[in-house]
Design a protein around this motif. Structure first.
Motif, mmCIF file in Angstrom:
data_model
loop_
_atom_site.group_PDB
_atom_site.id
_atom_site.type_symbol
_atom_site.label_atom_id
_atom_site.label_comp_id
_atom_site.label_asym_id
_atom_site.label_seq_id
_atom_site.Cartn_x
_atom_site.Cartn_y
_atom_site.Cartn_z
ATOM 1 N N ASP A 212 -4.181 7.301 -7.600
ATOM 2 C CA ASP A 212 -5.118 6.437 -6.887
ATOM 3 C C ASP A 212 -4.862 4.973 -7.244
ATOM 4 O OD1 ASP A 212 -7.309 8.147 -5.403
ATOM 5 O OD2 ASP A 212 -6.900 9.170 -7.297
ATOM 6 N N VAL A 213 -3.603 4.613 -7.280
ATOM 7 C CA VAL A 213 -3.196 3.263 -7.643
ATOM 8 C C VAL A 213 -2.683 2.536 -6.405
ATOM 9 C CG1 VAL A 213 -1.495 1.914 -8.953
ATOM 10 C CG2 VAL A 213 -2.673 3.823 -10.036
ATOM 11 N N ARG A 214 -3.061 1.276 -6.286
ATOM 12 C CA ARG A 214 -2.550 0.439 -5.206
ATOM 13 C C ARG A 214 -1.212 -0.141 -5.650
ATOM 14 N NH1 ARG A 214 -6.961 -3.725 -3.208
ATOM 15 N NH2 ARG A 214 -5.150 -4.269 -1.929
ATOM 16 N N ILE A 215 -0.137 0.472 -5.150
ATOM 17 C CA ILE A 215 1.216 0.067 -5.476
ATOM 18 C C ILE A 215 2.093 0.376 -4.268
ATOM 19 C CG2 ILE A 215 1.716 2.302 -6.554
ATOM 20 C CD1 ILE A 215 3.602 0.865 -8.471
ATOM 21 N N THR A 216 3.009 -0.512 -3.925
ATOM 22 C CA THR A 216 3.888 -0.290 -2.783
ATOM 23 C C THR A 216 5.137 0.457 -3.231
ATOM 24 O OG1 THR A 216 5.116 -2.357 -3.064
ATOM 25 C CG2 THR A 216 3.078 -2.453 -1.774
ATOM 26 N N GLY A 217 5.895 0.949 -2.252
ATOM 27 C CA GLY A 217 7.121 1.640 -2.573
ATOM 28 C C GLY A 217 8.124 0.746 -3.281
ATOM 29 N N CYS A 236 0.234 10.480 -7.249
ATOM 30 C CA CYS A 236 -0.922 11.092 -6.595
ATOM 31 C C CYS A 236 -1.768 10.043 -5.883
ATOM 32 C CB CYS A 236 -1.768 11.842 -7.629
ATOM 33 S SG CYS A 236 -3.338 12.472 -7.010
ATOM 34 N N ASN A 237 -2.046 10.273 -4.614
ATOM 35 C CA ASN A 237 -2.991 9.458 -3.832
ATOM 36 C C ASN A 237 -2.666 7.968 -3.868
ATOM 37 O OD1 ASN A 237 -4.488 11.704 -3.053
ATOM 38 N ND2 ASN A 237 -5.884 11.552 -4.779
ATOM 39 N N CYS A 238 -1.400 7.643 -3.838
ATOM 40 C CA CYS A 238 -0.985 6.233 -3.747
ATOM 41 C C CYS A 238 -0.734 5.936 -2.270
ATOM 42 C CB CYS A 238 0.240 5.984 -4.603
ATOM 43 S SG CYS A 238 -0.060 6.226 -6.374
ATOM 44 N N LYS A 239 -1.747 5.453 -1.609
ATOM 45 C CA LYS A 239 -1.762 5.421 -0.151
ATOM 46 C C LYS A 239 -0.964 4.270 0.451
ATOM 47 C CE LYS A 239 -6.267 7.678 -0.188
ATOM 48 N NZ LYS A 239 -7.696 7.607 0.182
ATOM 49 N N GLU A 240 -0.511 3.321 -0.372
ATOM 50 C CA GLU A 240 0.244 2.194 0.161
ATOM 51 C C GLU A 240 1.750 2.449 0.162
ATOM 52 O OE1 GLU A 240 -0.791 -1.514 -1.588
ATOM 53 O OE2 GLU A 240 -2.925 -1.310 -1.183
ATOM 54 N N ILE A 241 2.167 3.599 -0.361
ATOM 55 C CA ILE A 241 3.594 3.917 -0.400
ATOM 56 C C ILE A 241 3.997 4.605 0.903
ATOM 57 C CG2 ILE A 241 5.391 5.237 -1.569
ATOM 58 C CD1 ILE A 241 3.889 4.907 -4.151
ATOM 59 N N ILE A 242 4.919 3.994 1.624
ATOM 60 C CA ILE A 242 5.440 4.540 2.880
ATOM 61 C C ILE A 242 6.861 5.059 2.686
ATOM 62 C CG2 ILE A 242 6.013 3.982 5.283
ATOM 63 C CD1 ILE A 242 3.795 1.869 5.186
ATOM 64 N N PHE A 243 7.640 4.333 1.883
ATOM 65 C CA PHE A 243 9.028 4.709 1.599
ATOM 66 C C PHE A 243 9.156 4.886 0.089
ATOM 67 C CE2 PHE A 243 13.511 4.453 3.187
ATOM 68 C CZ PHE A 243 14.145 4.674 1.977
ATOM 69 N N LEU A 244 9.432 6.110 -0.336
ATOM 70 C CA LEU A 244 9.601 6.397 -1.760
ATOM 71 C C LEU A 244 11.083 6.566 -2.057
ATOM 72 C CD1 LEU A 244 8.636 7.129 -4.608
ATOM 73 C CD2 LEU A 244 8.320 9.483 -3.808
ATOM 74 N N LYS A 245 11.594 5.687 -2.923
ATOM 75 C CA LYS A 245 13.001 5.741 -3.289
ATOM 76 C C LYS A 245 13.129 5.936 -4.793
ATOM 77 C CE LYS A 245 17.355 3.180 -2.852
ATOM 78 N NZ LYS A 245 18.002 1.940 -2.347
ATOM 79 N N ILE A 246 13.775 7.007 -5.181
ATOM 80 C CA ILE A 246 14.040 7.276 -6.595
ATOM 81 C C ILE A 246 15.459 6.794 -6.888
ATOM 82 C CG2 ILE A 246 13.994 8.996 -8.428
ATOM 83 C CD1 ILE A 246 11.368 8.722 -6.913
ATOM 84 N N PRO A 247 15.613 5.716 -7.650
ATOM 85 C CA PRO A 247 16.953 5.160 -7.880
ATOM 86 C C PRO A 247 17.794 6.047 -8.784
ATOM 87 C CG PRO A 247 15.331 3.981 -9.187
ATOM 88 C CD PRO A 247 14.566 4.937 -8.323
ATOM 89 N N SER A 248 19.064 5.750 -8.853
ATOM 90 C CA SER A 248 19.994 6.558 -9.640
ATOM 91 C C SER A 248 20.074 6.126 -11.091
ATOM 92 C CB SER A 248 21.398 6.480 -9.018
ATOM 93 O OG SER A 248 21.850 5.133 -8.992
ATOM 94 N N VAL A 249 19.483 4.954 -11.425
ATOM 95 C CA VAL A 249 19.630 4.408 -12.782
ATOM 96 C C VAL A 249 19.046 5.330 -13.847
ATOM 97 C CG1 VAL A 249 19.031 2.494 -14.299
ATOM 98 C CG2 VAL A 249 19.777 2.042 -11.960
ATOM 99 N N PRO A 250 17.787 5.797 -13.732
ATOM 100 C CA PRO A 250 17.302 6.749 -14.752
ATOM 101 C C PRO A 250 17.883 8.138 -14.482
ATOM 102 C CG PRO A 250 15.583 6.331 -13.137
ATOM 103 C CD PRO A 250 16.751 5.469 -12.744
#
Length: 516
Positions: A212-217, A236-250
């Protein structure tokens, strides 16, 4: 034997000093007045021994270790009684501050704020590793939160959970270089979080949990790119994320769970080690990258996901070990040549209020045909009214797979078993083809919610969860279908478990379908 004098004097002290539900407030009050703490382990000492009632002599680091293993309220009470524990209380490594630990008698926001302020200041910079602040909306009008975090979140902190029930803006400046080197788990609930690339590397962060955090992708990607040790991401319930990108660095990321992000449209993963992925909700594009070839555990929940999984996943995730599917609406599953060659555990939950009569349970046999290594199969069907054709009407001939044998399946559990023809046919096919089947469980009431009396008629204060008359009647029809079409086909090497309606709670209406 009489009680030691020190303990007798301890009993004469005012009761509010020792009240268990005032533990934190009491500690806060007596920290400025140490004399009561010597009532238990104080007195004249000689060679580590004390007169009166004493505690054993142990090195200080051992007492600190013992104290650190206590729950926070018990640790606070111990600090009230012992000078030794009062000293280690100031180094207590884990603080959970919520309504319970702040005690019910500390009423009013101002009083609780003073208690929190004193506790955190007394723990500042001396070993605090875990801080969990679960504060209710009554604290939203107080300006103390920034100060509390500045005092408490210092070098050495390993876990920070902040639950404020308000739109609090988490200060990224709090994550100083020293904090970034030690913090492993960061859970933020009900707040605003705007990390940037300038945040700097979080060398130890393995588990960020925005809820339930306001954070963008884009902001989340900045956080992940800086999290060099990232292993788990729970979103969970982060409604401002439209594009979720998991980078390769970690490169160590192995676990990703996304649920309640209803505006999310695209998930793009570049982390090569991702092996467990859970998604509740539907996206227009899902790209797992090279990790798809090594994916072991996959959980998907959205409409028509069962049909989607059978058609698409064998080629996308060929090495799956465990597949969990949850759907609120479904269409029939087709027989296809593609295979889940390595799939061992399958769970399918279809929870439509009323599945259309056109849905054919027997079509799920496609998964049996496609999964030669399957060992366990869990199927749950939850619907209020069964509108499918009953096995007791129409033709007596049941469909089956011709000359088919499954050599690995050991356990099958069907929850919500009914007299639907397709479901009976599916079960008969499993019984006939799974030559290694050891256990077959058929639950006619969707499992759970049963009283301890069960079918034995034992006396119990508990009762089964209430269900409608239609559900009970269909459950009895399901039992009758088992007796007539399935029971005699089960080999002696297979244990058949039939969970019937409760004879005590579900027979207020006289139902007798056993002679059908």
């Amino acid at each position: 034997m009489g009680k030691p004098a020190a303990l007798q004097s301890d009993q004469r002290r005012p009761r509010h000093t020792l009240a268990s539900n005032e533990s934190v407030a009491t500690v806060d009050e007596i920290q400025g007045s140490p004399s009561p703490c010597h009532q238990v382990d104080g007195g004249d000492s000689k060679d580590g021994e004390t007169s009166g009632y004493s505690i054993p002599f142990l090195p200080e680091d051992i007492w600190r270790r013992i104290h650190s293993l206590m729950p926070v309220d018990a640790a606070a009470r111990a600090a009230c009684l012992s000078h030794t524990f009062l000293t280690s209380w100031r180094c207590y490594p884990k603080l959970t501050l919520n309504r319970h630990t702040l005690c019910s008698k500390a009423r009013g926001g101002n009083l609780r704020c003073r208690i929190i302020d004193n506790i955190l200041r007394n723990h500042s910079g001396i070993g605090l590793k875990i801080l969990r602040l679960h504060l209710c909306s009554e604290y939203s009008s107080f300006p103390y939160i920034d100060n509390w975090l500045q005092v408490a979140v210092t070098l050495g902190i390993e876990e920070l959970t902040l639950w404020l029930h308000k739109k609090y803006k988490f200060p990224c400046s709090l994550l100083s270089d020293g904090v970034r080197s030690s913090i492993r788990c960061l859970q933020l609930d009900f707040c605003v979080f705007h990390p940037t690339l300038e945040l700097g590397p979080l060398r130890s962060l393995t588990r960020p949990r925005p809820r339930d955090v306001r954070i963008t992708g884009e902001e989340l990607e900045c956080l992940l790119s800086n999290s060099l040790a990232l292993e788990h991401l729970d979103l969970c319930n982060c409604k401002e994320i439209i594009f979720l990108k998991i980078p390769s660095v970690p490169r160590q990321v192995s676990y990703l769970r996304v649920w309640g992000c209803w505006d999310l449209q695209v998930i793009e993963n570049k982390a090569p080690s991702l092996s467990t992925f859970s998604l509740i909700g539907q996206v227009s594009k899902l790209s797992l990258g090279e990790a798809s070839q090594m994916m072991k555990v996959l959980s998907l929940r959205h409409a028509n996901v069962v049909c989607y999984a059978r058609a698409k996943l064998p080629s996308i995730t060929p090495n799956l070990d465990t597949l969990v599917l949850g759907s609120s609406a479904e269409v029939n599953t087709s027989m296809l040549p593609t295979k889940f060659l390595n799939l061992k555990h399958l769970s399918i939950q279809i929870s439509g209020a009323t599945l259309p009569p056109s849905y054919d349970y027997f079509s799920l046999v496609s998964f049996l045909d496609a999964s030669p290594s399957l060992e366990t199969w869990y199927l749950e069907v939850s619907q209020e009214d069964m509108e499918h054709e009953s096995v007791f009407g129409g033709s007596l001939d049941l469909r089956q797979l011709r000359e088919y044998h499954h050599d690995s399946l050991k356990s099958v559990e069907i929850i919500g078993f009914s007299s639907a023809r397709g479901l009976v046919e599916l079960t008969c096919c499993v019984v006939k083809s799974a030559v290694s089947l050891e256990r077959l469980t058929l639950d006619t009431l969707r499992g759970g919610g049963r009283c301890s009396g069960g079918n034995n008629g034992d006396c119990s204060d508990q009762i089964c969860c209430p269900v409608s008359k239609a559900v009970v009647e269909e459950a009895f029809r399901g039992v009758a279908a088992i007796r007539k079409y399935i029971e005699d086909k089960v080999p002696s090497t297979t244990k058949l478990i039939v969970l019937e309606p409760c004879l005590r709670c579900h027979t207020t209406t006289v139902l007798d379908y056993y002679g059908m």
